[in-house]
Design a protein around this motif. Structure first.
Motif, PDB file in Angstrom:
ATOM      1  N   GLU A 114      66.933 -10.991  35.409  1.00 63.06           N
ATOM      2  CA  GLU A 114      66.780 -11.282  36.796  1.00 63.06           C
ATOM      3  C   GLU A 114      65.559 -10.810  37.414  1.00 63.06           C
ATOM      4  OE1 GLU A 114      70.261 -10.338  39.215  1.00 63.06           O
ATOM      5  OE2 GLU A 114      71.632 -11.032  37.636  1.00 63.06           O
ATOM      6  N   LYS A 115      65.251  -9.832  37.161  1.00 64.65           N
ATOM      7  CA  LYS A 115      63.939  -9.166  37.537  1.00 64.65           C
ATOM      8  C   LYS A 115      62.838  -9.840  37.121  1.00 64.65           C
ATOM      9  CE  LYS A 115      62.508  -4.915  36.150  1.00 64.65           C
ATOM     10  NZ  LYS A 115      62.411  -3.585  35.823  1.00 64.65           N
ATOM     11  N   SER A 118      62.557 -13.677  38.722  1.00 61.18           N
ATOM     12  CA  SER A 118      62.558 -13.792  40.058  1.00 61.18           C
ATOM     13  C   SER A 118      61.152 -13.898  40.663  1.00 61.18           C
ATOM     14  CB  SER A 118      63.199 -12.612  40.903  1.00 61.18           C
ATOM     15  OG  SER A 118      62.933 -11.409  40.463  1.00 61.18           O
TER      16      SER A 118
END
Length: 118
Positions: A114-115, A118
């Motif tokens: 996710e990091k 994004s």
């Protein structure tokens, strides 16, 4: 008769990742690259560098060397530690990191993915 997968594992070979492979495969590929790189090092001075392109810090601090797992150009949260500034200590923690990664699955690294996305 051993399977190709068994032979690859026995000889420590991770098949080359492709862009769609998950974080576990990417981390395994990276840790194996680090272990291959450090194999030729003889003393702590060999780990010194001008930049942090490897998982170990380019310099030691107070006799300790920081080792941080990375993939996709970013550090992995909570997979970083300080060890004695020696090739054997760094190699040992890299082997521990590899064991952790081998025991994981892609879901383990979901927050890391996710990091990066994004």
């Amino acid at each position: 008769m051993p399977t190709l997968e068994e032979l690859l594992k026995k000889h420590g070979v991770t098949p080359m990742e492709n862009p769609s492979s998950g974080p576990r495969a990417k981390l395994l590929n990276q840790v194996n690259r680090m272990l291959t790189e450090i194999e030729n090092y003889e003393d702590a001075g060999d780990m010194n560098a001008d930049n942090a392109k490897f998982w170990w810090a380019p310099q030691s601090v107070n006799g300790k060397r920081k080792v941080t797992a990375k993939y996709g150009g970013r550090a992995v949260d909570n997979l970083s530690t300080y060890v004695d500034d020696s090739v054997s200590a760094v190699k040992s923690i890299l082997q521990s990191y590899r064991a952790i990664i081998e025991d994981s699955d892609d879901a383990t690294w979901a927050s890391e993915e996710e990091k990066r996305n994004s």
